[in-house]
Every structure is written in structure tokens, then in C-alpha cells.
Write an enzyme that holds these catalytic residues in place. Structure first.
Site, PDB file in Angstrom:
ATOM      1  N   LYS A 108      67.308  43.842  55.013  1.00 18.81           N
ATOM      2  CA  LYS A 108      66.643  42.974  54.014  1.00 18.81           C
ATOM      3  C   LYS A 108      65.790  44.119  53.231  1.00 18.81           C
ATOM      4  O   LYS A 108      65.649  44.114  52.076  1.00 18.81           O
ATOM      5  CB  LYS A 108      65.356  42.494  54.998  1.00 18.81           C
ATOM      6  CG  LYS A 108      64.181  42.025  54.342  1.00 18.81           C
ATOM      7  CD  LYS A 108      63.271  41.384  54.926  1.00 18.81           C
ATOM      8  CE  LYS A 108      62.139  42.160  55.398  1.00 18.81           C
ATOM      9  NZ  LYS A 108      60.736  42.486  54.528  1.00 18.81           N
ATOM     10  N   ASN A 109      65.166  45.134  53.709  1.00 16.06           N
ATOM     11  CA  ASN A 109      64.321  46.194  53.109  1.00 16.06           C
ATOM     12  C   ASN A 109      64.982  47.045  52.062  1.00 16.06           C
ATOM     13  O   ASN A 109      64.553  47.676  51.230  1.00 16.06           O
ATOM     14  CB  ASN A 109      63.436  46.884  54.098  1.00 16.06           C
ATOM     15  CG  ASN A 109      62.388  46.048  54.642  1.00 16.06           C
ATOM     16  OD1 ASN A 109      62.148  44.735  54.299  1.00 16.06           O
ATOM     17  ND2 ASN A 109      61.636  46.604  55.565  1.00 16.06           N
ATOM     18  N   ARG A 161      46.940  46.529  52.695  1.00 21.06           N
ATOM     19  CA  ARG A 161      48.306  47.156  52.177  1.00 21.06           C
ATOM     20  C   ARG A 161      48.097  47.536  50.707  1.00 21.06           C
ATOM     21  O   ARG A 161      48.736  46.915  49.813  1.00 21.06           O
ATOM     22  CB  ARG A 161      49.509  46.024  52.308  1.00 21.06           C
ATOM     23  CG  ARG A 161      49.794  45.879  53.836  1.00 21.06           C
ATOM     24  CD  ARG A 161      50.839  44.605  53.954  1.00 21.06           C
ATOM     25  NE  ARG A 161      52.174  45.508  53.906  1.00 21.06           N
ATOM     26  CZ  ARG A 161      53.389  44.743  54.095  1.00 21.06           C
ATOM     27  NH1 ARG A 161      53.441  43.421  54.131  1.00 21.06           N
ATOM     28  NH2 ARG A 161      54.479  45.400  53.958  1.00 21.06           N
ATOM     29  N   ILE A 167      48.286  49.443  47.174  1.00 17.62           N
ATOM     30  CA  ILE A 167      49.409  50.031  46.470  1.00 17.62           C
ATOM     31  C   ILE A 167      49.219  51.224  45.320  1.00 17.62           C
ATOM     32  O   ILE A 167      49.469  51.499  44.548  1.00 17.62           O
ATOM     33  CB  ILE A 167      50.291  49.028  45.550  1.00 17.62           C
ATOM     34  CG1 ILE A 167      49.211  48.178  44.716  1.00 17.62           C
ATOM     35  CG2 ILE A 167      50.832  47.941  46.536  1.00 17.62           C
ATOM     36  CD1 ILE A 167      50.189  47.308  43.555  1.00 17.62           C
ATOM     37  N   ASP A 168      47.876  51.819  45.992  1.00 20.20           N
ATOM     38  CA  ASP A 168      47.311  52.961  45.090  1.00 20.20           C
ATOM     39  C   ASP A 168      48.418  53.894  44.848  1.00 20.20           C
ATOM     40  O   ASP A 168      48.230  54.373  43.690  1.00 20.20           O
ATOM     41  CB  ASP A 168      46.048  53.343  45.763  1.00 20.20           C
ATOM     42  CG  ASP A 168      46.335  53.799  47.180  1.00 20.20           C
ATOM     43  OD1 ASP A 168      46.967  53.082  47.898  1.00 20.20           O
ATOM     44  OD2 ASP A 168      45.902  55.034  47.351  1.00 20.20           O
ATOM     45  N   ARG A 219      62.149  34.360  56.173  1.00 21.96           N
ATOM     46  CA  ARG A 219      61.829  35.329  55.102  1.00 21.96           C
ATOM     47  C   ARG A 219      62.878  36.590  55.251  1.00 21.96           C
ATOM     48  O   ARG A 219      63.353  37.239  54.586  1.00 21.96           O
ATOM     49  CB  ARG A 219      60.444  35.902  54.888  1.00 21.96           C
ATOM     50  CG  ARG A 219      59.563  34.940  54.135  1.00 21.96           C
ATOM     51  CD  ARG A 219      58.569  35.719  53.857  1.00 21.96           C
ATOM     52  NE  ARG A 219      58.691  37.035  53.439  1.00 21.96           N
ATOM     53  CZ  ARG A 219      57.790  38.114  53.844  1.00 21.96           C
ATOM     54  NH1 ARG A 219      56.862  38.037  54.719  1.00 21.96           N
ATOM     55  NH2 ARG A 219      58.161  39.334  53.692  1.00 21.96           N
TER      56      ARG A 219
END
Ligand code: EPU
Length: 420
Positions: free
Chosen positions: A23-24, A123, A125-126, A398
Site C-alpha cells: 500500500k505505502n 501528523r 507536514i512541515d 483502506r
């Protein structure tokens, strides 16, 4: 009405199971495929709803998408149009943010809403955004959307404070068509990153060092098409090996790269699980008298955070006090409260949990609070006496390809119902 999974526990498992594509990796390979001008043919694609959402995004951007076989996807970006990615599909999964890197790299201009994904605590995303800025992008956040724009994308030296999988891949995607050399220091080393680099290199990119902590990307002017097979899903493999450790008489898990799950296998050995690892499979035999173990999650090749929740279900059956120390997502313990509803004795003290075992488990009504928590609940349900009802099953769909079917084929009693 809502859909639930019901599992009647206590049945021993037997048979062979084939692990699907990762998946990832897939969720990054699909956005990567649009960076070129020609057709990319991906095989080994898992049948999961995250892929359905990505397909919807591809079609929204006017890519031609074909699926000649269930596990294949052919993406032709020849007539692709860059549009604001503010559609619902973007919010359905975390990995939609890989379109930030891909569209920035290709068009120097992206409008995209916040990605979705499992709620595992904060989580941010910087690091993705800092990477894009270093490559020359200007970023604004207005009305829940990100606006990224670059006059000129150029190579840069980027150091990641945290070896983030997402930031490493996103920076690669934005840098492959940028002018000059980009270096990512303290890059994440997960196998999925190597898979993405392999795809892009087949398309004509010049990426070196994927799988190590220093990755260099020499920008090229154009990318072409290619054929590529996705690597096996190490987290799905780990999940099936763990559930076999709990309930198998003899289960063979096929299409596995054992080197990708070395940390798990060495912990299972310590725990007393009876298994044999071959070239591309792991065979699990009946395992009794399991012993408590201590786990500390970390970036690859350390113990994967995505496997700590499934493993916690098994550890309820091990003798003594096991501890799980979480270093990636410090709040990833919701599954422990659900397990306690089934008779487990787990004390949560973020960022760690202590599992006091062994405890018999009984059927209960529980929730798949996130994807891997869903796998955890299913494993506990297989062990438990009686029937367990698992809610929020969309999380499982998912990321696990035909989870129910695969479990049924091993002899599990699992079915779905619509309930009030
Ligand atoms: N982080 C930041 N800033 C960033 C990015 C990450 O602080 O800009 C922090 C995160 O908050 C977290 C840590 O860094 O504490 C690691 O996050 P990472 O970016 O590596 O994770 P991710 O890319 O968001 C991927 C997987 C996750 C998996 C993690 C860790 C995908 C789509 N997701 O997430 O998978 O848990 O790596 O291995 O690849 C799952 O499959 O169930 C899943 C959650």
C-alpha cells in the site's frame, strides 16, 4: 445503517496466503507516474479503497487510467491538466499529499486541500513544505487549501530533522525535474522509498542512494513511461504472520521479502513463535507458551509502528509483562482500550503500553479506530471466545486487500453485516 465485520473466534488457521503489493509504495508510485509524458504500467496493485481514491484523483486531472487486470493500473498522463485538488477524494487518504510534490515538479504550481488518513495524533507536514521551499516554492495556506508556486525549481541541500517517509518521497517527486542537484540528508530508508526511486529511475530520473540516509537527485528535463511491479506489502505480511502466530496450525505466508520484516521476525523468535523464513515466504506452525517481549518502534529498519498494534493483540497471549514503546506516533494506543473491552489487561502510559498476559479474550463490540488498529481487533477476535463485532471497517478496507476473503481462505469464520 453501518457495515460491521463479525468474527467468531477460536478456529485454528491452516493454508497458504499470498501477500499483495505494498500500500505505502503504491500510494506514492501512482502520483509519481504522472511526472512523465508517457504511459506507466504498474502491476501488483492492491485492491484497497486508498487506490480507488487515487484513481479518482488521476481521472479528475484528465489522465487516462486503465485497469486491464484487477492488480494492474495503466496511467497515461499525455492529456493531463493541472487543476485545484480540492475534491473529496483528496481528504480520503494521507498519501494524496504526494500530488503536491508531483504537480509542483511537473507544473511548478499546485492548489491542494489538506490530506486525510488515520488519526494517529498530530501528523504535521512541515518537513515536506520546508523541502519544497528549499527547491524554490512559495507556499501559502488559505481557506483550508495549500497554494504552492515556483518561478523556477532548483536543486538544494535539504536536511530532515526527522527521517520522514512522506517528506523524503515528496521532496524526491518535486526534485526529479528541478534544475541541478538535490541532496536529502537524514532521509528515511523504508523499502517503499527505494521502490519509488526505482520507478522514477526507470522513467529516466537520476536518483542515487535511496535506502540510505543520503539521497541525491540530479534533475532531468523530461521523464518517460515504463513498466513496474510494486514490492510486496511488508505490513500486510507482518499482520498475517502475527495472526498465524496466534492461531495457526500451519500457515504459509507467500510473496514476502523476509529482510523487510527482520525486526518483527527476531521479536517473534524471542516471543517463542514457531516459524521458518524462506526466500520469499514465512511458514508459521502451531506456537504455544509464548513469552512476554519488549518492543520499541522506530524508523526502518527498526520495528515498524504499523505492526505494534497487530502485535499487541498477540502479546495478550504471552506470559509476563510485555511493553510497547512508541517513538513515531506517541498517541497510537487507542487499540489498547478496545482490547481491554475483550478482556485484555493493558495499561497505557503514553508513549508506552504494558500488556499483562496471558489473558483469555472474549467477543465484544469494538472499533477499528485506525487501519492497523483494525487488524489488531481482527487478530484479537480470532483468538477470542465467541463473536466479536468490529465497527469502522472502512479503515480496514483502506489498506488491506480482500482482508475477509484471505482470512476465510485460512479457515477463519468472518462475515459482514449491516446493523443499525
Ligand atoms: N513528521 C513531522 N513533520 C513532517 C512529517 C513527519 O513532524 O513534515 C513526523 C510525524 O508526525 C511522525 C514522524 O515524523 O511522528 C514520522 O512520520 P512519517 O512522515 O515518516 O510518516 P508518514 O509518511 O506520514 C508513513 C506511512 C504510515 C507509517 C509511517 C511511519 C504512508 C502513506 N504512510 O506515514 O503508514 O506509519 O510512514 O512508518 O506511507 C499505515 O500504513 O497504517 C500508516 C499510518
Amino acid at each position: 445503517m453501518k457495515e460491521v465485520i463479525k468474527i467468531e473466534g477460536g478456529h485454528r488457521l491452516n493454508g497458504n496466503i499470498k501477500i499483495s503489493g505494498a500500500k505505502n509504495a503504491t500510494v506514492a508510485l501512482i502520483p509519481a507516474a504522472v511526472l512523465g509524458t508517457k504511459t506507466v504500467h504498474l502491476s501488483g496493485i492492491p485492491d484497497i479503497s486508498d487506490v480507488d481514491a487515487l484513481r479518482e484523483i488521476l481521472e479528475y486531472l484528465d489522465n487516462e487510467v486503465l485497469t486491464p487486470m484487477k492488480d494492474e493500473i495503466i496511467i497515461n498522463p499525455e492529456h493531463m491538466v493541472n487543476k485545484p485538488l480540492v475534491i473529496d477524494a483528496v481528504g480520503e487518504l494521507r498519501a494524496s499529499y504526494y500530488f503536491m510534490g508531483a504537480l509542483l515538479g511537473k507544473y511548478h504550481n499546485v492548489i491542494i486541500k489538506m490530506p486525510g488518513g488515520c488519526d494517529l495524533g498530530p501528523r504535521p507536514i512541515d518537513l515536506h513544505l520546508k523541502g519544497f521551499e528549499a527547491l524554490g516554492a512559495n507556499i501559502e495556506y488559505r481557506n483550508d487549501n495549500y497554494y504552492l508556486k515556483a518561478e523556477h525549481l532548483h536543486g538544494a541541500d535539504i536536511y530532515l530533522n526527522i527521517a520522514s517517509v512522506g517528506a523524503t518521497i515528496n521532496i524526491i517527486l518535486a526534485a526529479v525535474l528541478a534544475e541541478g542537484r538535490t541532496t536529502i540528508e537524514n532521509a528515511a530508508k523504508e523499502p517503499e522509498i527505494i521502490d519509488v526511486a526505482n520507478l522514477l529511475n526507470k522513467m529516466g530520473a537520476r536518483i542515487k542512494g535511496a535506502g540510505t540516509s543520503t539521497i541525491t537527485i540530479d534533475g532531468v528535463e523530461v521523464l518517460e513511461g515504463c513498466n513496474h511491479e510494486v514490492i510486496p506489502d511488508r505490513i500486510e505480511a507482518g499482520t498475517f504472520i502475527i495472526l498465524a502466530s496466534a492461531m495457526a496450525d500451519h500457515v504459509k505466508v507467500q510473496n514476502v521479502i523476509p529482510a523487510h520484516i527482520e525486526a518483527l521476525l527476531s521479536k517473534l523468535k524471542e516471543c517463542g513463535v514457531n516459524f521458518k523464513a524462506g526466500i520469499d515466504y514465512v511458514e508459521v506452525f502451531k506456537s504455544e507458551d509464548l513469552r512476554a517481549i519488549d518492543i520499541k518502534t522506530g524508523t526502518y529498519p527498526s520495528f515498524a509502528t504499523d505492526l505494534q498494534s497487530p502485535l499487541t493483540a498477540l502479546l495478550t497471549q504471552a506470559k509476563g509483562n510485555s511493553t510497547v514503546f512508541e517513538t513515531i506516533y506517541k498517541d497510537r494506543f487507542k487499540h489498547c482500550y478496545e482490547l481491554n473491552k475483550m478482556g485484555a489487561n493493558i495499561i497505557v502510559n503514553n508513549p508506552s503500553s504494558t500488556i499483562v498476559g496471558p489473558t483469555p479474550l472474549h467477543g465484544a463490540e469494538v472499533s477499528a479506530t485506525d487501519l492497523r488498529a483494525g487488524a489488531c481487533m481482527a487478530i484479537a477476535a480470532l483468538i477470542a471466545d465467541g463473536v466479536t463485532t468490529i465497527d469502522e471497517v472502512h479503515h480496514i478496507d483502506r489498506g488491506y486487500d480482500n482482508f475477509d476473503k484471505k482470512l476465510s481462505s485460512l479457515g477463519a469464520k468472518i462475515w459482514r453485516e449491516m446493523i443499525e
